[in-house]
Write an enzyme that holds these catalytic residues in place. Structure first.
Site, PDB file in Angstrom:
ATOM      1  N   GLU A  76      -3.363   2.554  -1.786  1.00 16.70           N
ATOM      2  CA  GLU A  76      -1.958   1.461  -2.125  1.00 16.70           C
ATOM      3  C   GLU A  76      -1.374   1.180  -0.818  1.00 16.70           C
ATOM      4  OE1 GLU A  76      -2.680  -0.744  -3.456  1.00 16.70           O
ATOM      5  OE2 GLU A  76      -2.865  -0.295  -5.472  1.00 16.70           O
ATOM      6  N   CYS A  89      -5.666  -0.883  -7.627  1.00 15.30           N
ATOM      7  CA  CYS A  89      -6.682   0.186  -6.480  1.00 15.30           C
ATOM      8  C   CYS A  89      -8.212  -0.504  -6.362  1.00 15.30           C
ATOM      9  CB  CYS A  89      -7.281   1.753  -7.479  1.00 15.30           C
ATOM     10  SG  CYS A  89      -7.752   1.986  -7.088  1.00 15.30           S
TER      11      CYS A  89
END
Length: 244
Positions: free
Chosen positions: A117, A2
């Site tokens: 993402e 992340c």
């Protein structure tokens, strides 16, 4: 991994959602493109007194602080040393000098509406996805924090202290594995309190528990494709989380 996330709620809303007792200092506001080294909000359960072994004494206060995203170990030469430690792999936290001490009692929650993402296709092209807790929800990302003292400043100078934090990641849950092979560790209502409680010494059992429950939370996440504009830190508006 992340590397960007979203906070689409005001500080006051975050305080209400996570039932925090107090907001400490000036916190960052709404951001649709939080990037490494930027200030982020972290939630901690803190005792005003500690025993010689570092364990808390008395009642706890739930506080929201501003921290640098990218943990700076207390033994580090400074924030500019090396790449920012924005993520810690849950599988190896207790083996890493940068993280293992924080696991014991310096644990925090990082509130996030969602995170970005990038899926990498076979031909190398990258497609960003926005993985989120829904319009009205928020994720509680498991994190660790640390205090670093600037040796160039006087010991009595409050500004010498830098608070920094990192998010944790794990192997992706099956429902998100087609996007990326890892996702942030997401706390459930069952693991949230234990993760924050400094009376509980962090160990492998605690890490295993939050990893298991993270998959249950992640399985309920919403996700969709978003535009490539999120790749530029200077872009920061609600348009970034618009589905394409």
């Amino acid at each position: 991994m992340c590397g960007r996330f979203v906070v689409a709620r005001t500080v006051g809303e975050i305080q209400t959602i996570f039932e925090a007792d107090e907001i400490i200092g000036e916190l960052p506001g709404i951001s649709y493109n939080v990037a490494p080294t930027q200030p982020i909000a972290i939630i901690v359960d803190r005792a005003f007194e500690k025993a010689p072994d570092g364990s808390p004494l008395g009642e706890l206060s739930r506080e929201i602080h501003s921290a640098r995203w990218g943990l700076v170990p207390r033994w580090s030469k400074g924030p500019a040393e090396g790449a920012p430690l924005i993520n810690g792999r849950i599988e190896s936290l207790l083996e890493k000098p940068s993280f293992k001490d924080s696991v014991v009692r310096r644990r925090c929650v990082i509130p996030a509406s969602g995170y970005y993402e990038w899926h990498v296709a076979a031909d190398g092209t990258k497609q960003p996805f926005y993985i989120n807790a829904g319009t009205d929800g928020m994720f509680a990302l498991a994190g660790l924090y640390e205090w670093w003292a600037d040796p160039t400043k006087d010991a009595k100078d409050p500004s010498r202290w830098l608070l920094s934090a990192t998010t944790l990641t794990k192997a992706s849950c099956p429902e998100l594995g087609h996007i990326h092979d890892r996702n942030p560790v997401l706390l459930s209502p069952d693991t949230f309190e234990a993760w924050l409680d400094p009376h509980i010494e962090g160990d492998q059992d605690l890490l295993d528990a939050i990893a298991i429950d993270s998959d249950l939370v992640a399985a309920e996440a919403e996700f969709y494709k978003v535009g490539a504009e999120v790749g530029q830190v200077r872009n920061n508006s609600a348009e970034l989380i618009r589905s394409i």
